[in-house]
Design a protein around this motif. Structure first.
Motif, mmCIF file in Angstrom:
data_model
loop_
_atom_site.group_PDB
_atom_site.id
_atom_site.type_symbol
_atom_site.label_atom_id
_atom_site.label_comp_id
_atom_site.label_asym_id
_atom_site.label_seq_id
_atom_site.Cartn_x
_atom_site.Cartn_y
_atom_site.Cartn_z
ATOM 1 N N VAL A 211 0.828 -1.211 0.000
ATOM 2 C CA VAL A 211 0.000 0.000 0.000
ATOM 3 C C VAL A 211 0.861 1.259 0.000
ATOM 4 O O VAL A 211 0.375 2.343 -0.271
ATOM 5 C CB VAL A 211 -0.952 0.072 1.222
ATOM 6 N N LEU A 212 2.147 1.096 0.287
ATOM 7 C CA LEU A 212 2.975 2.301 0.407
ATOM 8 C C LEU A 212 3.314 2.911 -0.949
ATOM 9 O O LEU A 212 3.905 3.977 -1.023
ATOM 10 C CB LEU A 212 4.256 1.987 1.180
ATOM 11 N N ASP A 213 2.982 2.210 -2.033
ATOM 12 C CA ASP A 213 3.217 2.798 -3.351
ATOM 13 C C ASP A 213 2.155 3.839 -3.694
ATOM 14 O O ASP A 213 2.359 4.681 -4.547
ATOM 15 C CB ASP A 213 3.177 1.702 -4.429
ATOM 16 N N ALA A 214 1.022 3.724 -3.018
ATOM 17 C CA ALA A 214 -0.085 4.616 -3.361
ATOM 18 C C ALA A 214 0.186 6.026 -2.852
ATOM 19 O O ALA A 214 0.992 6.233 -1.952
ATOM 20 C CB ALA A 214 -1.368 4.080 -2.742
ATOM 21 N N ARG A 215 -0.495 6.970 -3.457
ATOM 22 C CA ARG A 215 -0.356 8.338 -2.977
ATOM 23 C C ARG A 215 -1.331 8.555 -1.832
ATOM 24 O O ARG A 215 -2.498 8.176 -1.922
ATOM 25 C CB ARG A 215 -0.649 9.309 -4.114
ATOM 26 N N VAL A 216 -0.828 9.146 -0.774
ATOM 27 C CA VAL A 216 -1.671 9.391 0.399
ATOM 28 C C VAL A 216 -2.078 10.853 0.388
ATOM 29 O O VAL A 216 -1.226 11.729 0.350
ATOM 30 C CB VAL A 216 -0.899 9.072 1.695
ATOM 31 N N ASN A 217 -3.360 11.078 0.407
ATOM 32 C CA ASN A 217 -3.817 12.467 0.419
ATOM 33 C C ASN A 217 -3.929 12.964 1.844
ATOM 34 O O ASN A 217 -4.204 12.202 2.761
ATOM 35 C CB ASN A 217 -5.160 12.570 -0.288
ATOM 36 N N SER A 218 -3.722 14.239 1.990
ATOM 37 C CA SER A 218 -3.779 14.812 3.326
ATOM 38 C C SER A 218 -5.193 15.283 3.629
ATOM 39 O O SER A 218 -5.850 15.884 2.785
ATOM 40 C CB SER A 218 -2.814 15.985 3.413
ATOM 41 N N PRO A 219 -5.667 14.995 4.834
ATOM 42 C CA PRO A 219 -7.006 15.469 5.203
ATOM 43 C C PRO A 219 -7.066 16.983 5.364
ATOM 44 O O PRO A 219 -8.145 17.546 5.449
ATOM 45 C CB PRO A 219 -7.274 14.764 6.537
ATOM 46 N N LEU A 220 -5.898 17.622 5.385
ATOM 47 C CA LEU A 220 -5.891 19.082 5.542
ATOM 48 C C LEU A 220 -6.627 19.759 4.393
ATOM 49 O O LEU A 220 -7.245 20.801 4.559
ATOM 50 C CB LEU A 220 -4.447 19.595 5.570
ATOM 51 N N VAL A 221 -6.531 19.107 3.206
ATOM 52 C CA VAL A 221 -7.143 19.709 2.021
ATOM 53 C C VAL A 221 -8.655 19.854 2.211
ATOM 54 O O VAL A 221 -9.264 20.789 1.705
ATOM 55 C CB VAL A 221 -6.805 18.844 0.794
ATOM 56 N N GLN B 161 -10.047 20.422 5.032
ATOM 57 C CA GLN B 161 -10.322 21.333 6.147
ATOM 58 C C GLN B 161 -10.462 22.770 5.672
ATOM 59 O O GLN B 161 -10.922 23.621 6.414
ATOM 60 C CB GLN B 161 -9.164 21.290 7.154
ATOM 61 N N ILE B 162 -9.996 23.031 4.480
ATOM 62 C CA ILE B 162 -9.862 24.439 4.096
ATOM 63 C C ILE B 162 -10.943 24.834 3.107
ATOM 64 O O ILE B 162 -11.585 24.010 2.481
ATOM 65 C CB ILE B 162 -8.479 24.708 3.473
ATOM 66 N N ASP B 163 -11.086 26.131 3.003
ATOM 67 C CA ASP B 163 -11.968 26.699 1.997
ATOM 68 C C ASP B 163 -11.068 27.187 0.863
ATOM 69 O O ASP B 163 -10.311 28.145 1.036
ATOM 70 C CB ASP B 163 -12.733 27.860 2.649
ATOM 71 N N PRO B 164 -11.121 26.512 -0.290
ATOM 72 C CA PRO B 164 -10.162 26.872 -1.349
ATOM 73 C C PRO B 164 -10.409 28.255 -1.922
ATOM 74 O O PRO B 164 -9.578 28.769 -2.676
ATOM 75 C CB PRO B 164 -10.385 25.777 -2.397
#
Lengths: 283, 311
Positions: B233-243, B245-248
């Motif tokens: 599973v470490l080959d996959a890209r891990v997205n951050s939950p911070l994205v 949390q924010i208002d783009p």
């Protein structure tokens, strides 16, 4: 300086929902489970070859800290671009000026010793979330630049000494240090400084020896070596948390656009009260 | 065993029997005999003691023997058929599943027409096969069943535990995103350290990529957790939950930077190759024209936190 009431400075945190006292998400482990770090009472050293993903980890921590309530950022980045997006919300951003860096470290040390005096006056040993004191997260990218390249020999040594002071003092008073460097061998940073970092993240290395320098002697022989991480798998690392064995993790990845979006949002929610008022009137 | 051993001397040896099965068989027979004697004596004596308070001691002895001998026989039988019981236990899940499936099949065949039966079978088999998440779950649980048997093969075939050949207790298994996690309780003679040197062989036996061992209990060294990895599973890209949390749409609020123009080697003269003095935004601006005499480092930084920057 042992004032009983910590006065919140104007212009710092207004409405963020996160707290540095909560565990911070940094990625997943090899079983696909989320990995959280207690950054607040720990110091973290990330190391590995260039392009291994150190800055990704640093930006995760910086991004979370930026969105956290009552948290100040102090950033050192000789490369400017890695932590540069956070420069506007950071209380201090040190680029290539080691004199500035030394001054910042001296100030941080004074704050740390004052905080301990404050804790002593309150019959306590450790900062708690209810104290109302801000968390000051110091993040240093390319530590080697400050300890071996910039400034004079004396300045470099002073930098290492002051940083050692901050790393050893900051833990219990809410002033954690997160540092990244490529190879933390004794000629880059003193072993006495390196060994103060409780958490280690070893990104890809080229040799067993380099991995051992980051994680600690003997781990490579037991099969925990960052040299077996694929060069194409950026962000994969061995994470050694205090007292445990290293585990393979993959740090969460933030694109440049994500980083700038988070930085803009953090700046927006941290804007000074006056600016908010002005905006409210204008709107 | 040397020729001068007492057993040999007593003439009990059968000569050149070296087959392992015979030894195992013999030890099983001996253990069964021992179990018979021990159980018969202990139960008999206890029963006799209890009976003695009601009847004459001689009658009590006879009653004790009458109770002790059947109990001893039961113990003897249990020890002799223990290997069979063991195997039934190892395959208990499969046996129960097979019985359930067969019962369902027979009930279905008895109570419905062929068309309905085929339809039901098609639904029961086809729906999980057609829905990927369900299919993956079924496969993952099937691997959990398989891997417990494969681990037992490892312990029986190449991890020699102790003289009596008792195998570790292989407890439950459950799927993980990368494979399976199995809990094992070691018997005397093995330790986590012994197993760590054989992880590659265990991985081969389990048809896996790698196997990791971790202690499952801080207080008991016998309780281990095997992590069998089949997928990475470490080959996959891990997205951050911070994205999330924010208002783009937050306004861009970067402080102005002085952008240097000397971006190529000919633009920078020899004396100026010093790292620029750094204000808040580190910047260097050559004041001269492109043929480049001495550009001066510009240390004037942006004004700090001007409120107008925020609007």
């Amino acid at each position: 300086m042992t004032s009983a009431t910590p006065a919140p400075a104007s212009g710092v945190p207004v409405g963020p929902g996160l707290s540095m006292f909560d565990p911070l998400f940094i990625g997943i482990d090899e079983f696909g489970q989320p990995v959280y770090l207690d950054v607040i009472y720990r110091n973290i050293l990330a190391a590995g070859e260039p392009g291994g993903g150190k800055s990704g980890l640093l930006n995760n921590i910086a991004g979370t800290a930026a969105l956290c309530d009552n948290t100040r950022l102090v950033l050192f980045d000789a490369k400017l671009v890695e932590l540069g997006p956070w420069r506007d919300i950071a209380d201090e951003f040190v680029g290539l000026d080691i004199d500035h860096g030394l001054n910042v470290l001296r100030r941080l040390l004074v704050v740390a010793s004052n905080r301990y005096a404050w804790l002593l006056a309150h019959r306590r040993r450790k900062l708690a979330p209810t104290d109302g004191l801000s968390v000051i997260v110091t993040i240093i990218d390319e530590l080697a630049m400050f300890s071996t390249v910039l400034g004079t020999k004396a300045q470099q040594e002073e930098f290492s000494t002051l940083l050692r002071g901050l790393v050893s003092l900051g833990r219990a008073c809410g002033m954690p240090v997160v540092a990244a460097t490529q190879r933390p061998s004794w000629d880059i940073i003193p072993a006495s400084l390196r060994d103060l970092f409780g958490y280690r993240a070893a990104f890809r290395c080229t040799s067993l020896n380099s991995s051992n320098i980051i994680l600690g002697q003997g781990w490579a022989e037991q099969g925990y070596t960052a040299s077996d991480i694929s060069p194409t798998n950026q962000g994969a690392a061995y994470l050694l948390a205090e007292g445990g064995v290293p585990r393979r993790i993959k740090a969460a990845y933030l694109t440049d656009a994500d980083i700038y979006n988070i930085a803009d949002y953090a700046a927006w929610i941290r804007r000074p009260a006056g600016a908010r008022l002005d905006l409210g009137l204008a709107a | 065993m040397s020729k001068s051993s007492p057993r040999r001397f007593a003439g009990k040896s059968t000569g050149t029997v070296t087959v392992i099965e015979a030894r195992v068989h013999r030890s099983s027979a001996r253990r069964a005999k021992l179990a018979f004697i021990l159980t018969a004596v202990i139960v008999g004596v206890l029963a006799a003691v209890v009976a003695a308070s009601y009847w004459h001691p001689i009658v009590a002895l006879i009653v004790g023997a009458l109770i002790g001998v059947p109990c001893g026989a039961a113990a003897w039988l249990l020890v002799r058929i223990w290997p069979v019981l063991q195997r039934l236990w190892w395959w208990a899940t499969e046996i129960v599943l097979a019985v359930l499936l067969l019962t369902a099949w027979v009930q279905l065949a008895n109570h419905t027409s062929t068309v309905v039966m085929l339809l039901v079978v098609a639904l029961v088999v086809g729906v999980p096969a057609a829905i990927p998440p369900v299919r993956r779950q079924v496969k993952a649980w099937a691997w959990c069943l398989i891997v417990r048997h494969r681990l037992r093969v490892c312990f029986a075939q190449f991890i020699i535990a102790n003289q009596s050949g008792s195998l570790p207790l292989i407890l439950w298994a459950r799927p993980t995103p990368v494979g399976e996690r199995v809990w094992v309780y070691l018997r005397p003679g093995l330790s986590a350290k012994d197993l760590e040197g054989r992880l590659d062989k265990i991985a081969v036996t389990c048809h896996a990529s790698t196997v990791l061992i971790e202690r499952a209990s801080e207080t008991n060294a016998a309780y281990l957790r095997f992590d069998i990895k089949r997928r990475e599973v470490l080959d996959a890209r891990v997205n951050s939950p911070l994205v999330d949390q924010i208002d783009p749409t937050a306004p861009v609020s970067a402080s102005p930077l002085t952008v240097p123009t000397a971006l190529d080697l000919p633009d920078v003269d020899v004396p100026t190759i010093t790292l620029p003095a750094q204000g808040k935004p580190a910047a260097k601006k050559p004041t001269n024209s492109a043929n480049g005499s001495t550009p001066a480092a510009d240390t004037s930084s942006a004004p700090d936190d001007d409120v107008s920057d925020w609007i």
